[in-house]
Design a protein around this motif. Structure first.
Motif, short mmCIF file in Angstrom:
data_model
loop_
_atom_site.label_atom_id
_atom_site.label_comp_id
_atom_site.label_asym_id
_atom_site.label_seq_id
_atom_site.Cartn_x
_atom_site.Cartn_y
_atom_site.Cartn_z
N THR A 1 39.15 42.26 40.72
CA THR A 1 39.60 41.70 41.99
C THR A 1 38.65 40.55 42.35
N LYS A 2 39.08 39.70 43.24
CA LYS A 2 38.23 38.58 43.66
C LYS A 2 36.94 39.10 44.29
N LEU A 3 37.04 40.23 44.98
CA LEU A 3 35.87 40.82 45.61
C LEU A 3 34.89 41.35 44.56
N GLU A 4 35.39 42.02 43.55
CA GLU A 4 34.52 42.54 42.49
C GLU A 4 33.81 41.42 41.75
N LEU A 5 34.55 40.38 41.42
CA LEU A 5 33.95 39.24 40.71
C LEU A 5 32.87 38.59 41.55
N LEU A 6 33.14 38.43 42.83
CA LEU A 6 32.16 37.82 43.73
C LEU A 6 30.89 38.66 43.81
N ARG B 1 35.81 47.99 48.26
CA ARG B 1 36.46 47.26 49.35
C ARG B 1 36.18 47.88 50.71
N ASP B 2 36.27 49.20 50.81
CA ASP B 2 36.05 49.87 52.08
C ASP B 2 34.62 49.64 52.59
N TYR B 3 33.66 49.65 51.67
CA TYR B 3 32.27 49.44 52.06
C TYR B 3 32.08 48.05 52.66
N VAL B 4 32.63 47.04 51.98
CA VAL B 4 32.49 45.66 52.46
C VAL B 4 33.23 45.47 53.77
N GLU B 5 34.39 46.08 53.89
CA GLU B 5 35.18 45.97 55.12
C GLU B 5 34.40 46.51 56.31
N GLU B 6 33.75 47.67 56.15
CA GLU B 6 32.94 48.25 57.23
C GLU B 6 31.75 47.36 57.56
N LYS B 7 31.14 46.79 56.55
CA LYS B 7 29.99 45.91 56.76
C LYS B 7 30.39 44.67 57.55
N LEU B 8 31.55 44.11 57.24
CA LEU B 8 32.00 42.90 57.94
C LEU B 8 32.37 43.19 59.38
#
Length: 202
Positions: A55-60, A109-116
């Motif tokens: 995913t774009k998130l994983e690559l980033l 994804r869930d981890y990054v979403e909570e952080k944002l």
């Protein structure tokens, strides 16, 4: 003088920070400098990871945790000092990658979403502590989705700037859709010693 010591067990990295309220050299610093050692965990992922399988998130995120080199239609990940658990990512790029990632396809994804959610919308750079959901799980998600990768292998060395007995070794990971297996040189030697001890006890 205040001496602060921080140690990361998995990499055995040792960092000294000196806060000296008085001008001039820190007492005893020459001795400490001569005896300090730097610990590293150079790491390579031999498989080229297809960009289409990430995913774009994983690559980033992986590109911040490792050094990332384009290789055809994929990416080669490696790090000369070891994967980074603490990373800073551009906020706009992170939000765009998050929005482009299917919620069901990635554990991270869930981890990054909570952080944002806890970060200001206009914050330029976001600090992410990835120790809670490490790179092993990101690679496992990639294998689970991939039509080309049945596994991902990881080779990690433990090295030291001084020839210390606890400064060298290594570890190997074998990541599949079903499991993450790992074995270190320490575990291998412990098994050998236990086998000898068992033979002596017979």
């Amino acid at each position: 003088m205040i001496l602060l010591k921080s140690m990361l067990p998995e990499h055995r990295s040792l960092t000294f920070i000196f806060l000296n309220p008085e001008p001039g050299p820190v007492p005893g610093s020459a001795f400490l400098e001569a005896n300090m050692a730097d610990y590293f965990s150079p790491t390579v992922i031999p498989e080229i990871i297809p960009n289409a399988d990430m995913t774009k998130l994983e690559l980033l995120l992986l590109s911040h945790m490792f050094d990332a080199e384009p290789d055809g239609d994929g990416t080669y990940f490696h790090s000369w000092q070891g994967p980074s658990d603490l990373i800073w990512v551009n906020g706009s790029a992170l939000r765009a990658a998050l929005n482009a990632t299917d919620k069901r396809s990635s554990q991270v994804r869930d981890y990054v979403e909570e952080k944002l959610k806890k970060s200001p919308a206009d914050q330029d750079d976001i600090e992410l502590d990835m120790s809670g959901i490490s790179w092993e799980f990101i690679f496992q998600d990639i294998v689970r989705r991939s039509s080309r990768l049945r596994y991902i292998t990881v080779t990690m060395a433990f090295t030291c700037s001084k020839m210390r007995s606890d400064g060298f070794g290594g570890m190997a990971f074998f990541i599949t859709a079903a499991a993450i297996k790992a074995c270190s040189t320490t575990e291998f030697l412990s098994d050998c010693l236990a086998e000898i001890a068992g033979q002596e006890g017979d």
